[in-house]
Write an enzyme that holds these catalytic residues in place. Sequence first.
Site, mmCIF file in Angstrom:
data_model
loop_
_atom_site.group_PDB
_atom_site.id
_atom_site.type_symbol
_atom_site.label_atom_id
_atom_site.label_comp_id
_atom_site.label_asym_id
_atom_site.label_seq_id
_atom_site.Cartn_x
_atom_site.Cartn_y
_atom_site.Cartn_z
ATOM 1 N N CYS A 106 -8.204 -55.824 -22.479
ATOM 2 C CA CYS A 106 -7.968 -55.204 -21.311
ATOM 3 C C CYS A 106 -6.734 -54.963 -21.040
ATOM 4 O O CYS A 106 -5.666 -56.114 -21.119
ATOM 5 C CB CYS A 106 -8.448 -56.473 -20.309
ATOM 6 S SG CYS A 106 -8.055 -56.203 -18.595
ATOM 7 N N CYS A 113 0.488 -52.361 -8.304
ATOM 8 C CA CYS A 113 -0.293 -51.445 -7.783
ATOM 9 C C CYS A 113 -0.096 -51.015 -6.299
ATOM 10 O O CYS A 113 0.361 -51.881 -5.611
ATOM 11 C CB CYS A 113 -1.628 -52.038 -8.053
ATOM 12 S SG CYS A 113 -2.950 -50.781 -7.791
#
Length: 348
Positions: A106, A113
């Site tokens: 991952c 973000c």
Amino acid sequence: MTAKLNLLGLPWPALTDFFSELGQPQYRAKQLMEWIYQHNVSDFRQMTNFPLTLRQTLEEKAIIGAGEVVARQEASDGTIKLAIRFCDDRIVECVILHYHHGVTLCLSSQVGCKMGCAFCASGLDGFVANLTAAEIVEQIWHANRALSSQSLRVGHLVYMGMGEPLDNYHNVIDSIRFANNPAAFNIGMRNITLSTSGLVPGIKQLAQENLPLTLSISLHAPVDYLRDQIMPINRRYPLPQLMEAVRDYVKTTRRRVTFEYILLAGFNDQLIHAEKLASLLAGILANVNVIPYNEVPGLPWRAPSDKQVRLFVRLLEDRGINVTVRRELGPEIEAACGQLRRRLQRGE
Ligand code: SAH
Ligand code: SF4
């Protein structure tokens, strides 16, 4: 002195240019790629099929890898989380997960973000930077190094770490092509999943790339008034627009898409929500991934009960929807996105 060139993640044309500037034949570039990507080597001195003088020149002019693993945590189920520090103290994390079908990594596409989803740790401190394509693929290399003692390699990628991949579009696409390159990480396109919070222009662009990867949409709510409350992006691209882009994507690529749906206790986990979700997805070639929420310290959202998860899933199945519940791996090392980096940066 000019800065040393980082050869990790360098595309083939740039690598061959570099070797021809050194007066070296092309096959040296191929050998170098084998050392880096097959043998996970970072030290030019170990490249025993290179003449000594070439090894010395490479040491003077180049490096392999720009980041340093600054933390490594391993959970009892074998999940490993790595925090990698790149220049300017930019820390990203990636998580190595062991599934029956092999090792999945991952990985992160950004530091922080911009999307500000209300339940997510990655957005809490805002946006710091886009990762370069090389920084994205360097995560795979560090993961392979961490796995080498077990003779394992990363076979699957999920872009589900920190960041919104479609907000760093070109670097992410370059990193996907690089990861797929047989001379680099040789990860099959069908083994790559890109997860997005729903950037409609990015989804449209991705449909045209002709990449048989899996697109995963973070839906998390079946109606606009709920989705608006937890995902600010929904106000820019509300569900009708998003679903139209997804339908077009399926039509163009003929690939099944995945919808991720986090269950947040008392907010979106009731049967009425499952019913609405089933209607929203009717007729779309899709899988639904139901994810019991991974609680984030400092945020008010709670995980649902196991019973609620079962009821929710059963209703979707009764409506003919393909559902899987995501098995939580490595919970004791906070394997959900964004958490390790936050702790490191707070200096705890
Ligand atoms: N930005 C992209 C990809 C990274 S997040 C996206 O949002 O899709 C990867 C997935 O993890 C998303 O579905 C996201 O909603 C989910 N996620 C974020 N925080 C979570 C948490 N605390 N528990 C469970 N899933 C979470
Ligand atoms: Fe960003 Fe994805 Fe977290 Fe939303 S869920 S803040 S898009 S990383």
